[in-house]
Design an enzyme around this catalytic site. Structure first.
Site, short mmCIF file in Angstrom:
data_model
loop_
_atom_site.label_atom_id
_atom_site.label_comp_id
_atom_site.label_asym_id
_atom_site.label_seq_id
_atom_site.Cartn_x
_atom_site.Cartn_y
_atom_site.Cartn_z
N SER A 1 0.86 -1.19 0.00
CA SER A 1 0.00 0.00 0.00
C SER A 1 0.89 1.24 0.00
O SER A 1 2.02 1.20 0.51
CB SER A 1 -0.89 0.02 1.24
OG SER A 1 -1.52 1.28 1.41
N TYR B 1 -0.88 -0.30 9.99
CA TYR B 1 -1.11 -0.75 8.62
C TYR B 1 0.11 -0.44 7.73
O TYR B 1 0.56 -1.29 6.97
CB TYR B 1 -2.36 -0.05 8.09
CG TYR B 1 -2.75 -0.34 6.67
CD1 TYR B 1 -3.28 -1.58 6.31
CD2 TYR B 1 -2.62 0.63 5.69
CE1 TYR B 1 -3.67 -1.84 5.01
CE2 TYR B 1 -3.01 0.37 4.38
CZ TYR B 1 -3.52 -0.86 4.04
OH TYR B 1 -3.91 -1.10 2.74
N LYS C 1 2.52 -3.04 5.67
CA LYS C 1 2.63 -2.96 4.22
C LYS C 1 4.06 -2.65 3.76
O LYS C 1 4.49 -3.12 2.70
CB LYS C 1 1.67 -1.90 3.68
CG LYS C 1 0.20 -2.30 3.81
CD LYS C 1 -0.09 -3.65 3.16
CE LYS C 1 -1.56 -3.93 3.01
NZ LYS C 1 -1.83 -5.26 2.42
#
Length: 292
Positions: free
Chosen positions: A152, A165, A169
């Site tokens: 991401s 997150y 990623k």
């Protein structure tokens, strides 16, 4: 003739959003698809078998071949269950797309240990467990294979409020590079997509209120995954690429870590004062990448 005729593909998180688009396009191109989805909320709670089943139903109605799997692939038993579904139903495994994920957004000072652990588990541990399991199967089959991971821009560039997150990623970027090195001798290619698309995962993020499924579609990411899954990319491994767009056009780009030319001191250690005196040589002249 489809690009994936005779292949068997697993897509984790394949019931909705980007994963669903990947499952649909791979089935359309001839792959037999195992759609894995726990069917939980964005934050990773609950489950609903109808989520995977609905995508399987749509694939079958379009003339494709698909089976459902509802395992929690962030656990060893879940990852093994998923592999067993593919092998018992279709007899082999050729493609794995590690797509499943959740969000629990908080700033670092407000982040709970549970929110940190859960996001890392679903993204990073799931990618490890499924990759290890499928690589062992592909090695035994002896005919190579394809693994497609999902990163991401939150990990590649950074995004406020997504430190758990983004960490997961960013780790998947490194995981892809290293797995590609290690698995090349078995003919297994490992690449990575950085998705875009207006989905439930991003619809509440800042800057998304004026977007929709046409402006930022999941289809460009599905086509990028199809490219990596097919022989069109047979000479590529260890690559991280993103595709973004919709009705107004699409951009496809590669992400790569690089270094500045830097400062070199001959005949000794560069001291703190040397670093300060030569900071303009050390730092990049270009600004950092942004989310725009």
């Amino acid at each position: 003739m489809g690009l994936l005729d005779g292949k068997v593909a697993i897509i984790t998180g394949g019931g909705r959003g980007v994963g669903r688009a990947e499952a649909m396009v791979m089935a359309k191109e001839g792959a037999k698809v195992v759609v894995n989805d726990l069917g939980g909320t964005v934050s990773g709670t609950g489950s609903d078998a109808a989520v995977a089943n609905q995508t399987v139903k749509e694939i079958r109605e379009a003339g494709g071949v698909a089976e459902s799997n509802f395992a929690d692939v962030s656990t060893l038993d879940g990852a093994d269950s998923l592999m067993w579904t593919a092998l018992s139903k279709f007899g082999r495994l050729d493609i794995l797309v590690n797509n499943a994920g959740i969000l629990r957004d908080r700033t670092v000072v407000n982040m709970t240990e549970e929110d940190w652990d859960m996001v890392l588990k679903v993204h990073a541990k799931h990618t490890f467990l499924c990759t290890r399991a499928v690589a062992r199967i592909m090695k035994a089959q002896g005919s190579g294979g394809v693994i497609i991971n999902t990163t991401s821009v939150s990990g590649l560039i950074g995004n406020f409020g997504q430190i758990n997150y983004g960490t997961a990623k960013a780790g998947i970027y490194a995981f892809t590079k290293i797995a590609a090195m290690e698995l090349a001798k078995y003919g297994i290619r490992v690449n990575c997509v950085s998705p875009s698309g207006y989905t439930r995962m991003v619809s509440n993020l800042p800057g998304m209120k004026d977007m929709n499924e046409n402006i930022i579609s999941v289809e460009p990411t599905a086509q990028l995954a199809l490219f990596f899954a097919s022989d069109l990319s047979k000479d590529l491994t260890g690559r991280v690429m993103g595709s973004r767009g919709g009705i107004h056009g699409t951009s496809v780009r590669e992400f790569k870590m690089t270094m500045s030319e830097g400062y070199q001191k001959e005949g000794g250690v560069a001291m703190a004062k040397d670093i300060a005196d030569n900071i303009n040589e050390i730092l990049f002249k270009e600004a950092d990448l942004t989310m725009g």
